[in-house]
Write a protein that holds these residues in place. Structure first.
Motif, short mmCIF file in Angstrom:
data_model
loop_
_atom_site.label_atom_id
_atom_site.label_comp_id
_atom_site.label_asym_id
_atom_site.label_seq_id
_atom_site.Cartn_x
_atom_site.Cartn_y
_atom_site.Cartn_z
N LYS A 157 0.88 -1.21 0.08
CA LYS A 157 0.07 -0.10 0.02
C LYS A 157 0.82 1.23 0.23
O LYS A 157 2.02 1.30 0.62
CB LYS A 157 -0.70 0.03 1.37
CG LYS A 157 -1.96 -1.04 0.97
CD LYS A 157 -2.91 -0.90 2.13
CE LYS A 157 -3.92 -1.81 1.84
NZ LYS A 157 -5.49 -1.82 2.47
N PRO B 172 0.37 7.19 3.41
CA PRO B 172 -0.57 8.29 3.36
C PRO B 172 0.66 9.54 3.39
O PRO B 172 0.44 10.16 4.55
CB PRO B 172 -1.41 8.37 4.59
CG PRO B 172 -0.93 7.62 5.30
CD PRO B 172 0.25 6.51 4.94
N ALA C 124 -2.07 11.70 -5.12
CA ALA C 124 -2.43 11.17 -3.69
C ALA C 124 -3.83 10.76 -3.71
O ALA C 124 -3.96 9.57 -2.98
CB ALA C 124 -2.25 12.28 -2.58
N ALA C 125 -4.67 11.33 -4.42
CA ALA C 125 -6.29 10.49 -4.48
C ALA C 125 -6.18 9.27 -5.11
O ALA C 125 -6.83 8.46 -4.96
CB ALA C 125 -6.95 11.57 -5.13
N GLN D 120 -3.72 7.32 -5.19
CA GLN D 120 -3.06 6.18 -4.48
C GLN D 120 -3.97 5.58 -3.56
O GLN D 120 -4.04 4.56 -3.32
CB GLN D 120 -1.93 6.98 -3.59
CG GLN D 120 -0.52 7.48 -4.31
CD GLN D 120 0.31 8.30 -3.45
OE1 GLN D 120 0.53 8.12 -2.56
NE2 GLN D 120 0.54 9.28 -4.34
N ARG D 121 -5.15 6.42 -3.11
CA ARG D 121 -5.95 6.02 -2.12
C ARG D 121 -6.83 4.90 -2.80
O ARG D 121 -7.18 4.08 -2.05
CB ARG D 121 -6.82 7.15 -1.59
CG ARG D 121 -6.30 8.07 -0.48
CD ARG D 121 -7.29 8.85 0.37
NE ARG D 121 -7.77 9.69 -0.41
CZ ARG D 121 -7.17 10.98 -0.73
NH1 ARG D 121 -6.21 11.45 -0.12
NH2 ARG D 121 -7.72 11.86 -1.36
N ASN E 104 -4.90 1.76 -3.23
CA ASN E 104 -4.91 1.24 -1.91
C ASN E 104 -6.17 0.38 -1.53
O ASN E 104 -6.19 -0.73 -1.04
CB ASN E 104 -4.63 2.19 -0.79
CG ASN E 104 -3.17 2.75 -0.57
OD1 ASN E 104 -2.20 1.86 -1.39
ND2 ASN E 104 -2.85 3.64 0.31
N ALA E 105 -7.48 0.91 -2.02
CA ALA E 105 -8.50 0.30 -1.90
C ALA E 105 -8.93 -0.51 -3.05
O ALA E 105 -10.02 -1.14 -2.80
CB ALA E 105 -9.50 1.51 -2.11
#
Ligand SMILES: Nc1ncnc2c1ncn2[C@@H]1O[C@H](COP(=O)(O)OP(=O)(O)O)[C@@H](O)[C@H]1O
Ligand SMILES: [Mg+2]
Length: 400
Positions: free
Chosen positions: A297, A300, A320-321, A323-324, A327-328
């Motif tokens: 992952k 943050p 960054a968005a 990456q989230r 990660n999900a």
């Protein structure tokens, strides 16, 4: 190849009897106080340094700070008052005349500001002079001299006389003469200081080029800080016979440690001194797996990040968005952006700043194109703009 040259607690007092001066120095007096009280001139005051093999080690300082005295002590043109000069484990201070002559012939070559070429000898004879002193037979020393003359670009001039050459060319002959002897330690005392700026720059480039081949251990003396930065592997700064600062060019510019040193660094163009590696944040990319997902992952950080292949080569950047989302569980493939900049680790900041675009992530890659770090605008600009802090600290080599 020299292991290295070490100077330990070296003192040089110009006086018939240095004892009182030495006692005053030991008790903490400075050069002026010693002179006023005893009439002795302190040339060197407890100098300790270590020149690594293959380095161009710069001795820098204002006129009268003791640079030439240090150079001359090393091959004992000046007799040290106390201390050690250790070349490959051998202390040169106590050795006898015969051994000293041998060291001067075979190990240490000196190059001065004015090369003192023999005016009635041809260039080739001047070049082979050191070899002649060593008793090398004519044919062999000729061959060697011709070789080094061609290395310094003077092959055509071998049979001319010094007065037929320009100042810059004479300087090259001096350099050729020093290189011809095979001495592995070169001491160059203001060797380029008398040259016109253009020729001087040329000689600096030449020295760097030659050094890549010859790999001598060079002690280079200069009063010019720019020259020290350009040529130096490390720099030792002298004042009043003392060594007041020692380090890599970057360390000295970043942390001069005293007003004396800071005064030299003020005019320096940092953007040409520092490279991308010196300011990057070390980073590795997150690898894309063969299944299309990622190996782990993203932490943050709020910063853009890079997705790499298993060889650590960049596949693309992720906001960054995004990456989230990855990660999900979203596969990174469709999200990867090619809107980033990659710069080589050795790119100078002046060039990095030129290609930087606000909002575009910046990656630093090694010579194989592998991701090794990231850079932000604030890192680039703050390093270029930084005003020197006078506090030395434990800045390690690996950071600069
Ligand atoms: N032979 C000498 N006799 C007396 N004083 C000397 C001698 N050589 C150098 N000095 C003094 O030693 C100090 C350092 O000189 P030097 O090493 O030539 O400085 P630099 O090379 O940094 O300009 C100066 O104060 C200089 O006057
Ligand atoms: Mg000098």
């Amino acid at each position: 190849m020299t292991e290295c040259l070490k100077i330990e607690n070296l003192y040089k007092i110009f006086a018939r009897s240095p004892d009182q001066a030495m006692q005053m120095l030991a008790a903490g007096s400075n050069k002026d106080e010693v002179l006023a009280k005893t009439g002795a001139v302190v040339g060197l005051n407890n100098v300790t340094l270590s020149v690594p093999a293959g380095a161009i080690y710069m001795i820098m300082g204002l006129s009268g700070s003791g640079k030439s005295t240090l150079a001359r002590c090393i091959n004992r043109l000046n007799e040290p008052s106390s201390g050690k000069i250790i070349l490959d484990g051998e202390d040169l201070v106590p050795i006898n005349e015969e051994r000293l002559r041998e060291i001067r012939r075979t190990r240490i070559s000196m190059v001065f500001q004015h090369f003192a070429l023999l005016p009635n000898k041809r260039v080739i004879e001047n070049t082979e002079f050191g070899l002649k002193l060593r008793g090398v037979p004519l044919q062999e020393r000729r061959r060697r001299a011709e070789e080094v003359l061609s290395v310094v670009g003077l092959a055509r001039w071998a049979y001319h006389f010094p007065h037929e050459l320009s100042g810059g060319m004479r300087q090259r002959v001096g350099l050729a003469r020093a290189l011809a002897t095979d001495a592995d330690v070169l001491i160059m005392d203001e060797a380029f200081s008398a040259l016109d700026p253009l020729i001087r720059t040329e000689m600096q480039e030449e020295l760097l080029r030659l050094q890549r081949t010859f790999r001598k251990t060079i002690l280079f003396i200069t009063h010019d800080f720019q020259e020290a930065l350009k040529l130096g592997t490390r720099i030792a700064i002298m004042s009043e016979g003392e060594l007041v600062r020692e380090g890599t060019p970057q360390q000295i510019v970043l942390e001069p440690g005293s007003d004396y040193v800071a005064a030299f660094t003020r005019e320096i163009d940092r953007s040409r001194l520092f490279d991308a590696r010196s300011i990057m944040t070390t980073a590795r990319g997150i690898a894309q797996t063969s299944m299309g997902g990622v190996s782990e992952k993203f932490p943050p950080t709020g910063e853009p990040a890079f997705v790499v292949d298993t060889d650590n080569r960049i596949l693309g950047a992720l906001s960054a968005a995004d990456q989230r989302m990855v990660n999900a569980g979203t596969s990174p493939g469709s999200l990867l952006s090619s809107d980033y900049i990659a710069v080589p680790a050795n790119a100078k900041l002046v060039d990095v700043a030129r290609v930087f675009r606000t909002g575009q992530p910046m990656a630093v890659v090694d010579e194989n194109g592998k991701l090794i770090g990231t850079l932000g605008a604030e890192q680039i600009l703050s390093r270029i703009a930084a005003t020197s802090s006078p506090q030395p600290s434990s800045l390690g080599d690996q950071n600069v």
